[in-house]
Each structure stands twice: as C-alpha cells, then as structure tokens.
Design an enzyme around this catalytic site. Structure first.
Site, PDB file in Angstrom:
ATOM      1  N   GLY A  54     -15.730  13.824   2.149  1.00  0.00           N
ATOM      2  CA  GLY A  54     -15.249  13.911   0.773  1.00  0.00           C
ATOM      3  C   GLY A  54     -14.672  15.257   0.417  1.00  0.00           C
ATOM      4  N   HIS A  55     -14.747  16.224   1.378  1.00  0.00           N
ATOM      5  CA  HIS A  55     -14.243  17.580   1.129  1.00  0.00           C
ATOM      6  C   HIS A  55     -13.010  17.892   1.982  1.00  0.00           C
ATOM      7  CE1 HIS A  55     -17.939  18.031  -1.016  1.00  0.00           C
ATOM      8  NE2 HIS A  55     -18.684  17.952   0.073  1.00  0.00           N
ATOM      9  N   HIS A 217     -19.791  18.668  -5.188  1.00  0.00           N
ATOM     10  CA  HIS A 217     -20.258  17.284  -5.246  1.00  0.00           C
ATOM     11  C   HIS A 217     -20.296  16.787  -6.687  1.00  0.00           C
ATOM     12  CE1 HIS A 217     -22.243  19.224  -1.733  1.00  0.00           C
ATOM     13  NE2 HIS A 217     -21.777  18.160  -1.127  1.00  0.00           N
TER      14      HIS A 217
END
Length: 355
Positions: A54-55, A217
């Site tokens: 997700g990064h 996050h």
C-alpha cells in the site's frame, strides 16, 4: 468503491505477478512473498527492507543495483511475517552479512527481530536497524516512539550504495544510525485513503480541514486544522521539521557475539544554519506532481532563509498511502560521505540514475 483490482484477497499476489512480468531483473517469490534481484552478483552485505503493501513504490520498487537486495511485502498495511524475512534472508545472503532496515511499527519490529534470531541460529551474520523519522508523534496506534516513514527511502539509497562500494556490516549499521538520527519527516492529509478490504475512507475531513501529522496508514497526527493554502500548510510543516528539540529514545540492537538484544540510547541531531540537507517532497498517493512542486517552492524558500543548503532533492511518489491525497516532507542532514553515496549509480524500477 471503484479500484483497478479483482478480488480483494488477491491484491498483493496479483501486484507481485505484474511486477514479475514488468521487471524480469527482479525475481518474485510467492510462497512466502518476497522480491529479490535476479542476478545476485559478487559477495557484499545484503540490504533488506519490507513492510505492509500500500506504500508503493516502497519497498519493492527500490529493489535493484544501488539500493535493496530484497524486500518483503505484507498484506495491505500489514507487517510481513518472520518466515518471509527468514526465507528472504537465506535467499540473498552472500556471505558478508544481512542488514534489515526496519520502519518503527510494532508489528514490523517484532517480526524482523524474530527473523534476526532465526537467521542467527543458522549461523548467518545479521543485524537490524531502525528508521523512526516522523516528528508528528512520539507514540501512535502502531508504534512505541516515532513512526518510520519516508526517510526510509533515503536510507535505502544511501545504505544500498554503501553495500555496493564495500562497507562492512558494522560500518553499514553505524551509517544507518547516523541517518536515523539526522532524518525528519512530517505529513498532512487532504483526504483519507481507502483500504480495499474496508471499502470506504478511513476517516472524514471537512472541505476546509487537513489532518496535520498524518501517518502512512491513515493514523491520526497532531490535530485537524483549517486549510487555507499551500504556503501556510507548508510553512507549518517546516516549523515542525526545523524544531531542534532533542528526541532521545532507547533502541534495541542485536549483539551477534552474544546472541541477544542490547539497548542503545539514540538522540536526534540538530539542523542549523550552515547545514546541508537532502529534501524529499513526497506524494502520499493522490497528490499530483504539479502540487508537489508548489510545496517544494516554499520548502526551498524557507531553507534558504534559514541558511540551510539543499544539496539534493527528490520530488514525486516514493512512500505512499494507497490513494491518500496528501504530502510529506523529509529533511535529511547530510555530510560529504552521505552525498558521495547518494550520487552513486542506482538502477531500480522506481529510482534510476548514473547507469
């Protein structure tokens, strides 16, 4: 929610399969997940990082010559597991030792430490070093102490170069400690990211609000503040980054001679007039390059007024939070050694020069 995905449970697997087809110089292991260089090359210290997916492009996009030897991706915003790191470490060990670069999140730290102990039991020389650059918080939902964020990218580049030119594992560890103490980051969110499994934004902001000090996050930062314009927000971010209040913390380092963990006291360095820095202006996923340049314009103006010299800069998407609209700023105080290593060639999917 509309995203270019198929089944939520297969996102990371299909992402890795796509990477394997796009970049044949990388080898993708799917059970367990890890990414490593297809060509291992001569003996040297192997640099490994990882964390939740997700990064992107962090971390898999930085595997290649001059940066990482391997990366371990977890599920979305979820730490990789010890078996991933263990198997990955065995795969890329070239006989000169392994160095794990760990962002300061509780799950990452715990699982990387477990992998260090497993690899040590196999007779492999291994160390782990921490990145904790987020000045917004000292503790969060995910961490004990400051979070590790975009300075990880700068550390991966400098340490990766150090391994290529022949630094020993001990020399890499000491350089990593200096980088951690001389790096600072802060982020703001204009809108939340949407985790596919959740199907909706992680938090809500009014049209005139930003989350100041956001985590990668979606963790909360310092506060929600009213948004007026880019220059005001950037100035507020820089005020936090240029605060020289010392931050001291206890960091666990592996003692390979005794086979146990030892506590060290680390303290952040100051950034003052006459210092030199590398600047990273980073999109959190949904902010276009045009807006990042407006941010950088103000960052450069402020640093010039403070008598701080920008020696190098990166502007773009390097450490993201899915589709979050927002930006982070990282300052790394550098010396000639770090700049020489920064300028060494690099050839990865997401960062390339000198090749």
């Amino acid at each position: 929610m509309k995203k270019m995905i198929n089944q939520v449970d297969n996102i990371v697997k299909e992402q890795l399969e796509g990477m394997a087809k796009a970049y044949p110089e990388l080898t993708i292991n799917l059970d367990p997940y890890y990414i490593y260089r297809s060509s291992q090359g001569r003996p040297k210290v192997a640099l490994i990082s990882g964390g939740g997916s997700g990064h992107e492009p962090m971390h898999g996009g930085f595997v290649g010559y001059g940066m990482l030897d391997a990366a371990c991706p977890g599920e979305i915003f979820t730490s990789p597991t010890p078996d991933q790191m263990y198997e990955c470490g065995r795969q890329v060990d070239r006989g000169e030792g392994l160095l794990f670069l760990v962002k300061n999140y509780t799950g990452d730290v715990m699982n990387f430490e477990a992998a260090v102990e497993l690899l040590h039991a196999d007779g492999i020389n291994v160390q782990a070093t921490l990145i904790d650059d987020d000045v917004a918080v000292k503790d969060s939902l995910y961490t004990a102490g400051r979070r590790g964020v975009a300075a990880t990218v700068l550390a991966e580049k400098i340490l990766g170069a150090a391994t290529e030119v022949g630094y020993t594992l001990e020399q890499c560890c000491e350089l990593a400690k200096r980088i951690a103490n001389q790096a600072r980051s802060i982020g703001v969110a204009l809108s939340a990211c949407t985790v596919p499994a959740a199907g909706q934004p992680g938090f809500q902001l009014a049209d005139n609000e930003v989350e100041f000090g956001i985590g990668i996050h979606g963790e909360p930062g310092i506060k929600k503040v009213s948004y007026s314009d880019c220059d005001t927000t950037t100035s507020d971010m820089m005020a936090q980054l240029l605060d020289n209040s010392p931050y001291q913390r206890t960091v666990r380092r592996w003692d390979s001679s005794n086979g146990d963990w030892q506590d060290e006291q680390w303290v952040t360095a100051t950034i003052e007039q006459g210092d030199k820095v590398i600047v990273l202006v980073n999109s959190l996923g949904g902010t276009p390059l045009s807006e990042l340049f407006v941010v950088y314009r103000k960052v450069a103006e402020i640093l010039t007024q403070k008598g701080i010299t920008i020696e190098r800069r990166l502007i773009g998407s390097y450490c993201t939070s899915l589709d979050m609209q927002g930006v982070s700023i990282t300052l790394l105080k550098v010396d000639d050694e770090m700049l020489t290593l920064w300028d060494q060639p690099v050839n990865t999917p997401a960062l390339r020069w000198g090749i």
